[in-house]
Design a protein around this motif. Structure first.
Motif, short mmCIF file in Angstrom:
data_model
loop_
_atom_site.label_atom_id
_atom_site.label_comp_id
_atom_site.label_asym_id
_atom_site.label_seq_id
_atom_site.Cartn_x
_atom_site.Cartn_y
_atom_site.Cartn_z
N PRO A 32 -3.79 13.09 -7.38
CA PRO A 32 -2.62 12.49 -6.71
C PRO A 32 -1.31 13.06 -7.29
CG PRO A 32 -4.14 10.78 -7.44
CD PRO A 32 -4.60 12.07 -8.05
N LEU A 33 -0.36 13.28 -6.41
CA LEU A 33 0.96 13.74 -6.82
C LEU A 33 1.88 12.54 -7.02
CD1 LEU A 33 1.28 16.65 -4.23
CD2 LEU A 33 0.74 16.85 -6.67
N PRO A 34 2.72 12.58 -8.05
CA PRO A 34 3.65 11.47 -8.24
C PRO A 34 4.58 11.32 -7.04
CG PRO A 34 3.57 12.85 -10.20
CD PRO A 34 2.83 13.58 -9.12
N PRO A 35 4.75 10.08 -6.56
CA PRO A 35 5.65 9.87 -5.43
C PRO A 35 7.10 10.05 -5.89
CG PRO A 35 4.95 7.78 -6.30
CD PRO A 35 4.18 8.83 -7.04
N GLU A 36 7.97 10.30 -4.95
CA GLU A 36 9.37 10.54 -5.27
C GLU A 36 9.99 9.38 -6.06
OE1 GLU A 36 13.39 11.95 -2.96
OE2 GLU A 36 11.44 12.31 -2.00
N ALA A 37 9.51 8.16 -5.84
CA ALA A 37 10.03 7.01 -6.59
C ALA A 37 9.80 7.15 -8.09
CB ALA A 37 9.38 5.72 -6.08
N VAL A 63 -4.87 12.60 1.25
CA VAL A 63 -4.05 11.44 0.90
C VAL A 63 -4.98 10.39 0.30
CG1 VAL A 63 -2.64 9.57 1.84
CG2 VAL A 63 -2.35 11.90 2.70
N VAL A 64 -4.54 9.76 -0.79
CA VAL A 64 -5.28 8.64 -1.37
C VAL A 64 -4.40 7.41 -1.34
CG1 VAL A 64 -6.86 9.98 -2.81
CG2 VAL A 64 -4.63 9.34 -3.70
N PRO A 67 0.84 -1.20 0.00
CA PRO A 67 0.00 0.00 0.00
C PRO A 67 0.88 1.25 0.00
CG PRO A 67 -0.59 -1.49 1.80
CD PRO A 67 0.69 -1.99 1.21
N VAL A 68 0.50 2.22 -0.80
CA VAL A 68 1.23 3.47 -0.91
C VAL A 68 0.23 4.61 -0.77
CG1 VAL A 68 2.65 4.91 -2.42
CG2 VAL A 68 2.95 2.43 -2.44
N GLU A 69 0.55 5.57 0.07
CA GLU A 69 -0.31 6.74 0.22
C GLU A 69 0.27 7.87 -0.60
OE1 GLU A 69 -0.80 7.45 4.42
OE2 GLU A 69 -2.39 5.93 4.53
N LEU A 70 -0.52 8.37 -1.55
CA LEU A 70 -0.09 9.47 -2.39
C LEU A 70 -0.78 10.75 -1.92
CD1 LEU A 70 -0.27 7.87 -5.96
CD2 LEU A 70 1.67 7.94 -4.37
N GLU A 71 0.02 11.78 -1.73
CA GLU A 71 -0.55 13.08 -1.40
C GLU A 71 -1.28 13.62 -2.61
OE1 GLU A 71 2.00 15.94 0.55
OE2 GLU A 71 3.29 14.30 1.25
N THR A 72 -2.25 14.49 -2.37
CA THR A 72 -2.99 15.09 -3.47
C THR A 72 -2.79 16.61 -3.47
OG1 THR A 72 -5.00 15.41 -2.17
CG2 THR A 72 -4.78 13.29 -3.33
N THR A 73 -3.23 17.23 -4.54
CA THR A 73 -3.04 18.67 -4.70
C THR A 73 -3.81 19.48 -3.67
OG1 THR A 73 -4.79 18.63 -6.40
CG2 THR A 73 -2.49 18.58 -7.16
N PRO A 125 -3.13 16.10 -15.29
CA PRO A 125 -4.41 15.80 -14.64
C PRO A 125 -5.34 17.02 -14.66
CG PRO A 125 -2.69 16.11 -13.01
CD PRO A 125 -2.02 16.17 -14.35
N PHE A 126 -6.62 16.76 -14.41
CA PHE A 126 -7.62 17.82 -14.44
C PHE A 126 -7.29 18.99 -13.51
CE2 PHE A 126 -11.75 15.65 -16.13
CZ PHE A 126 -11.11 15.39 -17.32
N CYS A 127 -6.58 18.73 -12.41
CA CYS A 127 -6.26 19.81 -11.47
C CYS A 127 -5.30 20.84 -12.10
CB CYS A 127 -5.70 19.27 -10.17
SG CYS A 127 -4.29 18.19 -10.39
#
Length: 179
Positions: free
Chosen positions: A160-165, A72-73, A62-68, A149-151
């Motif tokens: 969702p923001l791309p994770p550093e990975a 968190v999603v 599971p990975v939590e991605l921050e959003t704009t 993305p739409f945002c």
């Protein structure tokens, strides 16, 4: 790049521009649609269609991605995609939300164009395939289909923001770009 592929890509882009200009669900605010004259794109480039090798994660992390908008999603890191781009070996993590179609993968990423020639919070790709991908399988990543993305067009959307990975150290001059 074959003329057929370039023509097909241009047709998809024109269809998307029509959606953004006229559709009630367009991310372009209604008051800005009259001035909208189409999205900006990098020129189609075959070098940005790459074959990636799949490393499947049988027990997805599971990975939590921050959003704009600061929320968190949660996604599942189901596969890692390994490929070569501009002579560099590159990995991207691909995700799926629990319960989503196993034949659809979400690949958010940033690259050296982010915030300069492309949307400042990164871009997305989606990979459609039949069923679950097996370890060692190959899939085509087509960065010519990378999109903002739409945002990027309205603050009413949370993305969702791309994770550093998934922050690439190369410039991906393909797909949607800023003007």
């Amino acid at each position: 790049m074959t003329d057929d592929y370039a023509d097909e890509l241009q047709a998809k882009r024109a269809e998307k521009d029509d959606f953004f200009a006229d559709h009630p669900q367009s991310p372009i605010p209604p008051e800005d649609r009259d001035a909208f004259d189409g999205l900006a794109y990098f020129d189609p480039d075959q070098a940005y269609r790459v074959e990636a090798t799949v490393t499947r994660h049988d027990d997805p992390e599971p990975v939590e991605l921050e959003t704009t908008d600061g929320r968190v999603v949660r996604y599942l890191h189901v596969v890692t995609l390994t490929f070569e781009l501009d002579g560099d070996a590159v990995d991207l993590q691909a995700y799926r939300q629990a319960g989503d179609d196993p034949g659809a993968l979400f690949v958010p990423f940033r690259d050296k164009t982010t915030g300069q020639e492309s949307y400042g919070n990164g871009r997305y790709m989606e990979i459609e395939h039949d069923g679950e991908l097996s370890d060692g399988a190959t899939v085509t990543l087509d960065f010519n289909l990378a999109y903002a993305p739409f945002c990027a067009y309205s603050d009413t959307f949370s993305c969702p923001l791309p994770p550093e990975a998934n922050w690439l150290s190369v410039a991906v001059e393909a797909g949607e770009r800023t003007a």
